[in-house]
Design a protein around this motif. Structure first.
Motif, PDB file in Angstrom:
ATOM      1  N   TYR A  37      -5.061   5.364   5.546  1.00 14.78           N
ATOM      2  CA  TYR A  37      -4.206   5.841   4.463  1.00 14.78           C
ATOM      3  C   TYR A  37      -3.783   7.282   4.711  1.00 14.78           C
ATOM      4  N   HIS A  43       0.816  -1.219   0.000  1.00 12.09           N
ATOM      5  CA  HIS A  43       0.000   0.000   0.000  1.00 12.09           C
ATOM      6  C   HIS A  43       0.848   1.266   0.000  1.00 12.09           C
ATOM      7  N   ASN A  44       1.934   1.240  -0.721  1.00 13.10           N
ATOM      8  CA  ASN A  44       2.753   2.421  -0.955  1.00 13.10           C
ATOM      9  C   ASN A  44       2.814   2.616  -2.452  1.00 13.10           C
ATOM     10  N   TYR A  45       2.080   3.597  -2.941  1.00 12.17           N
ATOM     11  CA  TYR A  45       2.056   3.815  -4.380  1.00 12.17           C
ATOM     12  C   TYR A  45       1.869   5.287  -4.681  1.00 12.17           C
ATOM     13  N   GLN A  46       1.995   5.607  -5.963  1.00 13.37           N
ATOM     14  CA  GLN A  46       1.895   6.987  -6.403  1.00 13.37           C
ATOM     15  C   GLN A  46       0.924   7.088  -7.569  1.00 13.37           C
ATOM     16  N   LYS A 103       1.079  10.865  -3.426  1.00 10.18           N
ATOM     17  CA  LYS A 103       1.739   9.709  -2.829  1.00 10.18           C
ATOM     18  C   LYS A 103       0.793   9.145  -1.785  1.00 10.18           C
ATOM     19  N   SER A 161       0.266   6.103   1.226  1.00 10.63           N
ATOM     20  CA  SER A 161       0.851   5.055   2.061  1.00 10.63           C
ATOM     21  C   SER A 161      -0.190   4.608   3.069  1.00 10.63           C
ATOM     22  N   LYS A 162      -0.103   3.351   3.456  1.00 12.39           N
ATOM     23  CA  LYS A 162      -1.064   2.765   4.384  1.00 12.39           C
ATOM     24  C   LYS A 162      -0.346   2.341   5.651  1.00 12.39           C
TER      25      LYS A 162
END
Length: 167
Positions: free
Chosen positions: A128, A103-106, A116, A118-119
Motif C-alpha cells: 500500500y 484498493h483505491n480509497y480515501q 489517500k 492505493s494498493k
C-alpha cells in the motif's frame, strides 16, 4: 507525508513493514500466531507497541477495535452492502470512501481528505502507498488501512470456506 506498507510473504503469521518516503522502516506490524480472530500489533523502531488491532469474535461482518498507545481509539465496522464495500469508523468523525476492491480509497473528515490509499496489484504480498495530509494522523491512518486489510482478508477467507463447502 507518504508511507508504504508492505506485507511479508511466506510467513506463518501476518507481518508488515511500514516505511517512510526515504524507504526507512518506521513501524513493524505482527499478527498473533494462534487466535480465533485476527489480532495485529504495530511496533515502533524501539519495539514499543503503538497500535493494536483486535477483530471481534461473534460478528457476522468484521468489527476491528483499534487501540492507539493502549487506549481504545475507534472501531472499523464493515457494513453489509450488495455491490460495494462500505466501512464505518465508529468513534471518530472520519469516514472512508472509494473503491475497496481496487484498493483505491480515501479517509475523509467531512469534505477534507485525511489520506489517500492505493494498493499495487503486481507485488508479492500486499503493498500500500499512503499519502497522509497531516503526519499527526499517521497512526490512525495506518490502523485504518490495516483494519480494512483484515476485513477484506476475512471476507476472502469466508468466501473461500463457504465455496469449498459446496462440493
Amino acid at each position: 507525508m507518504k508511507l508504504y506498507i508492505k506485507q511479508k510473504v511466506f510467513t506463518i503469521r501476518d507481518k508488515f513493514t511500514i516505511k517512510n518516503e526515504d524507504q526507512v522502516d518506521v513501524f513493524t506490524a505482527v499478527g498473533k500466531l494462534i487466535s480465533l480472530t485476527k489480532k495485529l500489533t504495530v511496533y515502533d523502531q524501539e519495539g514499543q507497541e503503538v497500535i493494536f488491532l483486535d477483530q471481534r469474535l461473534w460478528h457476522f461482518l468484521p468489527h476491528i477495535d483499534v487501540y492507539i498507545n493502549q487506549q481504545r481509539a475507534f472501531t472499523i465496522i464493515k457494513k453489509f452492502t450488495f455491490f460495494r464495500q462500505h466501512y464505518v469508523i465508529d468513534g471518530m468523525s472520519w469516514h472512508v470512501e472509494g473503491d475497496f476492491w481496487a484498493h483505491n480509497y480515501q479517509v475523509m473528515d467531512q469534505t477534507e481528505i485525511v489520506a489517500k490509499i492505493s494498493k499495487a496489484f503486481f507485488s508479492w504480498g500486499d503493498f500500500y502507498e499512503i499519502d497522509i495530509a497531516d503526519e499527526n494522523n499517521a497512526k490512525k491512518v495506518i490502523a485504518i488501512v490495516l483494519a480494512i486489510d483484515i476485513a477484506l482478508s476475512s471476507s476472502k477467507n469466508n468466501a473461500a470456506t463457504s465455496g469449498s463447502n459446496n462440493h
